[in-house]
Design a protein around this motif. Structure first.
Motif, short mmCIF file in Angstrom:
data_model
loop_
_atom_site.label_atom_id
_atom_site.label_comp_id
_atom_site.label_asym_id
_atom_site.label_seq_id
_atom_site.Cartn_x
_atom_site.Cartn_y
_atom_site.Cartn_z
N PRO A 1 0.80 -1.06 -0.32
CA PRO A 1 0.40 0.04 0.10
C PRO A 1 0.76 0.82 -0.11
N ALA A 2 0.23 1.99 -0.60
CA ALA A 2 1.01 3.72 -0.89
C ALA A 2 0.69 4.14 0.35
N PRO A 3 1.80 5.15 0.77
CA PRO A 3 1.40 6.05 2.03
C PRO A 3 0.61 6.82 1.74
N SER A 4 -0.71 7.34 2.19
CA SER A 4 -1.57 8.35 2.47
C SER A 4 -0.85 9.66 2.43
N MET A 5 -1.60 10.61 1.71
CA MET A 5 -0.62 12.04 1.50
C MET A 5 0.13 12.66 3.12
N ARG A 6 -0.61 12.50 3.69
CA ARG A 6 -0.56 13.31 5.55
C ARG A 6 0.89 12.06 6.01
N ASN A 7 1.36 11.28 5.46
CA ASN A 7 2.16 10.36 6.00
C ASN A 7 3.36 9.56 4.99
N VAL A 8 3.42 10.72 4.31
CA VAL A 8 4.28 10.45 3.09
C VAL A 8 5.92 11.12 3.81
N PRO A 9 6.35 10.13 3.81
CA PRO A 9 8.03 10.19 4.30
C PRO A 9 8.54 11.35 4.07
N GLU A 10 9.96 12.24 4.32
CA GLU A 10 10.81 13.34 4.02
C GLU A 10 12.12 12.23 3.29
N VAL A 11 12.15 12.90 2.62
CA VAL A 11 13.16 11.79 1.43
C VAL A 11 14.41 12.95 1.49
N GLY A 12 15.38 13.17 2.28
CA GLY A 12 16.42 13.69 2.28
C GLY A 12 17.26 13.71 1.48
N PRO A 13 18.14 14.65 0.82
CA PRO A 13 19.42 14.41 -0.41
C PRO A 13 20.16 13.57 -0.64
N GLY A 14 20.02 12.92 -1.38
CA GLY A 14 20.84 11.46 -2.28
C GLY A 14 20.13 10.26 -2.01
N ALA A 15 17.93 9.91 -1.29
CA ALA A 15 18.12 9.29 -0.27
C ALA A 15 16.76 8.86 -1.62
N SER A 16 16.47 7.82 -2.07
CA SER A 16 15.19 7.05 -2.44
C SER A 16 14.68 6.42 -1.87
N LEU A 17 12.92 6.61 -1.52
CA LEU A 17 11.93 6.18 -1.11
C LEU A 17 12.11 4.81 -1.92
N ASP A 18 12.33 5.00 -3.07
CA ASP A 18 12.11 3.61 -4.20
C ASP A 18 13.27 2.02 -3.62
N SER A 19 14.03 2.65 -2.35
CA SER A 19 15.11 1.42 -2.37
C SER A 19 14.48 0.84 -0.51
N LEU A 20 12.91 0.86 -0.68
CA LEU A 20 12.36 0.31 0.57
C LEU A 20 11.00 -0.04 -0.06
N THR A 21 10.89 -1.45 0.49
CA THR A 21 9.45 -2.30 -0.41
C THR A 21 8.79 -1.66 0.46
N GLY A 22 7.32 -1.86 -0.23
CA GLY A 22 6.17 -1.49 0.95
C GLY A 22 5.60 -2.02 2.12
N SER A 23 6.08 -3.08 2.31
CA SER A 23 5.75 -3.60 4.02
C SER A 23 7.01 -2.76 5.13
N GLU A 24 8.46 -3.06 4.07
CA GLU A 24 9.30 -2.35 4.70
C GLU A 24 8.60 -0.82 5.16
N ILE A 25 8.17 0.37 4.11
CA ILE A 25 7.53 1.39 4.15
C ILE A 25 6.68 1.09 5.64
N ALA A 26 5.70 0.20 5.40
CA ALA A 26 4.78 0.01 6.48
C ALA A 26 5.52 -0.14 8.11
N ARG A 27 6.43 -0.91 8.00
CA ARG A 27 6.42 -1.43 9.62
C ARG A 27 7.79 -0.63 9.86
N ILE A 28 8.12 0.61 9.39
CA ILE A 28 8.83 1.56 9.45
C ILE A 28 7.78 3.14 10.66
#
Length: 141
Positions: free
Chosen positions: A34-61
């Motif tokens: 599941p994609a995060p809702s607009m109110r809990n989109v993670p902050e992605v800093g310089p040089g980082a990519s949210l694509d490096s995490l799976t959906g289940s990893e995102i949900a757990r964190i």
């Protein structure tokens, strides 16, 4: 044990990575979770990519951040997408004590223990905002 690194700052900058600001693409290519809702989109800093995490990893964190009521940042090779099969997980949780650390550690992703010793997690106490990071802010329920 909570780790701290020399040179860490306490000021967290909110920088969105242009390629991952769309919540529909936030779950990563290998696990459509599941994609995060607009109110809990993670902050992605310089040089980082949210694509490096799976959906289940995102949900757990995200669930762990919600549970302890503190932001949790992924740093290191997991944030940059350079993690290999034996890479550990590096997290930053500011203001954490040992009780909360032990409580949250089992909720966070960790590397396969058959590839190394222990849970293969490091939890640091301060974020360096100039280095790659992905921060999951708690969402009030």
């Amino acid at each position: 044990m909570v780790k701290s690194a020399v040179g860490f700052g306490n000021d967290v900058k909110t920088l969105m990575n242009e390629s991952s600001s769309d919540p529909a693409s936030a779950s990563g290519p290998s696990d459509p979770g599941p994609a995060p809702s607009m109110r809990n989109v993670p902050e992605v800093g310089p040089g980082a990519s949210l694509d490096s995490l799976t959906g289940s990893e995102i949900a757990r964190i995200q669930n762990a951040a919600n549970r302890i009521g503190k932001p949790i940042s992924v740093v290191g090779s997991r944030a940059t997408g350079a993690a290999g099969p034996t890479s550990d997980w590096d997290f930053v949780i500011e203001g954490i004590n040992s009780r909360v650390r032990h409580s949250v550690a089992s909720s966070l992703p960790s590397a396969d223990v058959t590839l190394g010793v222990g849970a293969r997690q490091d939890i640091f106490s301060n974020l360096i905002p100039e280095l790659p990071y992905i921060t999951f802010n708690p969402v009030e329920q």
